[in-house]
Design a protein around this motif. Structure first.
Motif, PDB file in Angstrom:
ATOM      1  N   TYR A 120       4.028  12.849  11.891  1.00 31.84           N
ATOM      2  CA  TYR A 120       3.320  11.894  11.151  1.00 31.84           C
ATOM      3  C   TYR A 120       2.622  11.270  12.421  1.00 31.84           C
ATOM      4  N   GLN A 146      -5.055   7.573   1.158  1.00 30.89           N
ATOM      5  CA  GLN A 146      -5.335   6.728   2.085  1.00 30.89           C
ATOM      6  C   GLN A 146      -6.138   5.337   1.725  1.00 30.89           C
ATOM      7  N   THR A 149      -3.831   3.114  -0.316  1.00 33.62           N
ATOM      8  CA  THR A 149      -2.836   2.256   0.403  1.00 33.62           C
ATOM      9  C   THR A 149      -3.641   1.087   1.382  1.00 33.62           C
ATOM     10  N   PHE A 204       5.064  11.284   2.771  1.00 34.36           N
ATOM     11  CA  PHE A 204       4.439   9.926   2.387  1.00 34.36           C
ATOM     12  C   PHE A 204       5.266   9.010   1.474  1.00 34.36           C
ATOM     13  N   HIS A 207       8.833   5.985   3.722  1.00 37.85           N
ATOM     14  CA  HIS A 207       8.805   4.768   4.342  1.00 37.85           C
ATOM     15  C   HIS A 207       9.866   3.680   3.767  1.00 37.85           C
ATOM     16  N   THR A 223       3.741   1.022  -0.467  1.00 40.06           N
ATOM     17  CA  THR A 223       2.854   2.204   0.283  1.00 40.06           C
ATOM     18  C   THR A 223       2.056   1.502   1.208  1.00 40.06           C
ATOM     19  N   ASN A 226       2.407   2.571   4.723  1.00 39.00           N
ATOM     20  CA  ASN A 226       1.360   3.681   5.205  1.00 39.00           C
ATOM     21  C   ASN A 226       0.183   3.094   6.093  1.00 39.00           C
ATOM     22  N   HIS A 227      -0.619   2.184   5.532  1.00 32.84           N
ATOM     23  CA  HIS A 227      -1.787   1.601   6.234  1.00 32.84           C
ATOM     24  C   HIS A 227      -1.475   0.642   7.256  1.00 32.84           C
ATOM     25  N   GLU A 229       0.766   0.840   9.362  1.00 32.16           N
ATOM     26  CA  GLU A 229       0.998   1.766  10.549  1.00 32.16           C
ATOM     27  C   GLU A 229      -0.193   2.459  11.067  1.00 32.16           C
ATOM     28  N   ARG A 230      -0.983   2.678  10.186  1.00 34.40           N
ATOM     29  CA  ARG A 230      -2.212   3.375  10.668  1.00 34.40           C
ATOM     30  C   ARG A 230      -3.142   2.189  11.322  1.00 34.40           C
TER      31      ARG A 230
END
Length: 514
Positions: A120, A146, A149, A204, A207, A223, A226-227, A229-230
């Motif tokens: 990941y 993606q 999120t 996914f 988290h 969720t 997820n974004h 962290e991105r």
């Protein structure tokens, strides 16, 4: 004036001497929420005293040092570093001068029970390649997920994460957004809407477990992690997460404020329905203009305040609330290095949904488990003697309502964890361990005063989020404020630091209290 809240009126003593006439703020607990609150209140002109039960600051983020090894007790994943940088900025300093962060790549390796793994990552091309390696037909769904999120993050974190939900109207105002974001869905339900492969659904949706949430029950708003962290990456603080604690403690000292360790608060003192100070376990009494609790929220209401002074958070309501999972953590140092093991590895057991159901709903200690394995010496070898490695293995388990007698169960459970790690990632582990210790939900209750031994306070389901969660400004007691995992916006470093950020909106300016 009944300052004790229970009929007594011990003499109040200040903690800063008569020379200092600034309004006094007491912060109970020195976890990240309490330390961040102290810095923010100090920057706004308060004289601040932080009171810590343990012998060093940090709370869940304290560090254990033994046999030349350094073990971070709790948080190990740093995201949204701007929230730390902001605290240093408030003090006219540069975060990077005190703390060095290292970006993780990949963020985690997720290892399935059959030995397959998914790396990941923050690199989107690598992520697309990993998704395609497992299920080429899910690439389009991954891209749509993606984008979704990102929208959830923009509303759930950027717009609402730093906003106090003090009134029901605040909740009603965001209800259309929650409906549009399908906040009534679970995280797993949202992931399953976009991805078909069962392994990718796990990748996914895990988290929420990092913040004490059941992926099959918590609102899909989570969720946003997820974004998050991105957007900002996943980082590690050189010297261990406790280096952040030491840095914050330095800021507080430079502000001329105080952290007192071995100072357990026995009760919050009241004048009517207003907090006016605290009494320590040793009988000492400290006055304050405002009190901020970074202690476990349920513990704060149930044990530090008399029930007669509480309207919303009475004992029955606290007992009937849903709480996050407990944690079993085995800290161990080895006399060899395991160079092939990454900094963060998640080892999934043979069950996902069934194990989570046992933890959160059935509240039974299952025979199988999943683990988060932390190897900080992959990034910072100074945390162990030369040629050695520092680890901890964390297993989500039920909180203390399971009835598990951890005095009996801990060592057999540790041996199962050791055998599993030896058979999978760490060959020869049994003979390599030269230093170790454990924490169980029972330790979370006695050492950290966590109600039911829950690792993250109340479970972040929709009906225990935002307005439904204990408020940042206490609904029951004037001049009492709450920070940490048990209030809005919730657990995890970004949530805890954001709860302190909300104080800027709800705590009166110091000049108003002079």
């Amino acid at each position: 004036m009944d300052i004790s809240g229970r009929g007594g009126a011990p003499a109040i003593v200040g903690s800063g001497g008569e020379r200092n006439q600034r309004p006094h703020a007491i912060v109970i607990g020195s976890g990240f929420g309490g330390l961040a609150a102290a810095v923010r209140l100090g920057a706004r002109g308060y004289r601040v005293t932080v009171l810590e039960k343990l012998d060093a600051p940090g709370g869940r983020a304290c560090a254990f040092r033994q046999d030349g090894f350094v073990f971070d007790a709790g948080p190990t994943i740093v995201t949204a570093p701007f929230l730390f940088e902001e605290l240093w900025d408030l003090c006219g300093k540069r975060f990077a001068d005190d703390v060095a962060l290292r970006a993780m790549e990949p963020f985690y390796r997720i290892r399935f029970h059959d030995g397959a793994h998914f790396d990941y990552s923050g690199d989107q091309e690598r992520m697309r390649a990993e998704v395609a390696r497992f299920s080429p037909g899910d690439l389009e769904g991954y891209e749509r997920f993606q984008r979704e999120t990102e929208t959830v993050f923009r509303i759930g974190f950027e717009e609402l994460g730093h906003v106090p939900f003090a009134r029901l109207s605040d909740m009603l105002r965001v209800l259309p957004d929650l409906l549009r974001l399908q906040g009534y869905r679970s995280v797993y339900g949202m992931v399953a809407k976009y991805l078909r492969d069962p392994r990718l659904r796990v990748v996914f949706s895990f988290h929420p477990l990092l913040v004490g949430g059941n992926p099959f029950a918590v609102t899909s708003v989570y969720t946003l992690i997820n974004h998050l962290e991105r957007k900002w990456g996943v980082h590690f603080a050189m010297g261990g997460t406790n280096a952040l604690v030491r840095g914050l403690a330095g800021l507080i000292a430079d502000q001329g404020n105080l952290i007192r360790c071995d100072a357990e608060v026995a009760e919050i003192l009241l004048d009517g329905r207003r907090a006016v100070g605290v009494q320590l376990r040793n009988g000492e009494v400290l006055s304050a203009n405002v009190v901020v609790s970074n202690a476990d929220t349920a513990w704060t209401y149930k044990n530090l305040l008399p029930q007669r002074a509480r309207r919303r958070w009475r004992d029955r309501k606290l007992e009937r609330a849903r709480y996050s999972n407990g944690l079993f953590v085995w800290y161990f140092g080895t006399n060899r290095r395991y160079e092939e093991v990454l900094h963060h590895t998640i080892l999934l057991g043979p069950r996902y949904r069934g194990l989570i159901r046992d933890i959160f709903r059935n509240r039974v200690l299952a025979e199988d488990f999943s683990l988060y394995l932390h190897r900080p010496t992959a990034t910072d070898p100074s945390l162990a003697p030369d040629g050695c490695d520092t680890f901890y293995a964390l297993s989500p388990v039920p909180h203390l309502d399971s009835g598990t007698d951890w005095a009996v169960a801990a060592e057999p459970y540790r041996r199962k964890v050791e055998a599993y790690l030896e058979a999978t990632l760490l060959p020869g582990l049994g003979k390599a361990v030269v230093s170790q210790r454990m924490m169980t939900p029972a330790d979370f209750e006695t050492r950290l005063l966590s109600y039911k031994g829950a690792g993250f306070g109340m479970e972040p389901v929709l009906t225990q989020s935002a307005w439904f969660r204990p408020h940042n400004a206490s609904e029951d007691i004037e001049r009492l404020y709450i920070v940490g995992a048990g209030t809005h916006p919730g657990a995890g470093l970004p949530g805890v630091l954001s709860s302190a950020r909300i104080l800027d909106k709800v705590v009166p300016d110091a000049v108003a209290l002079v």
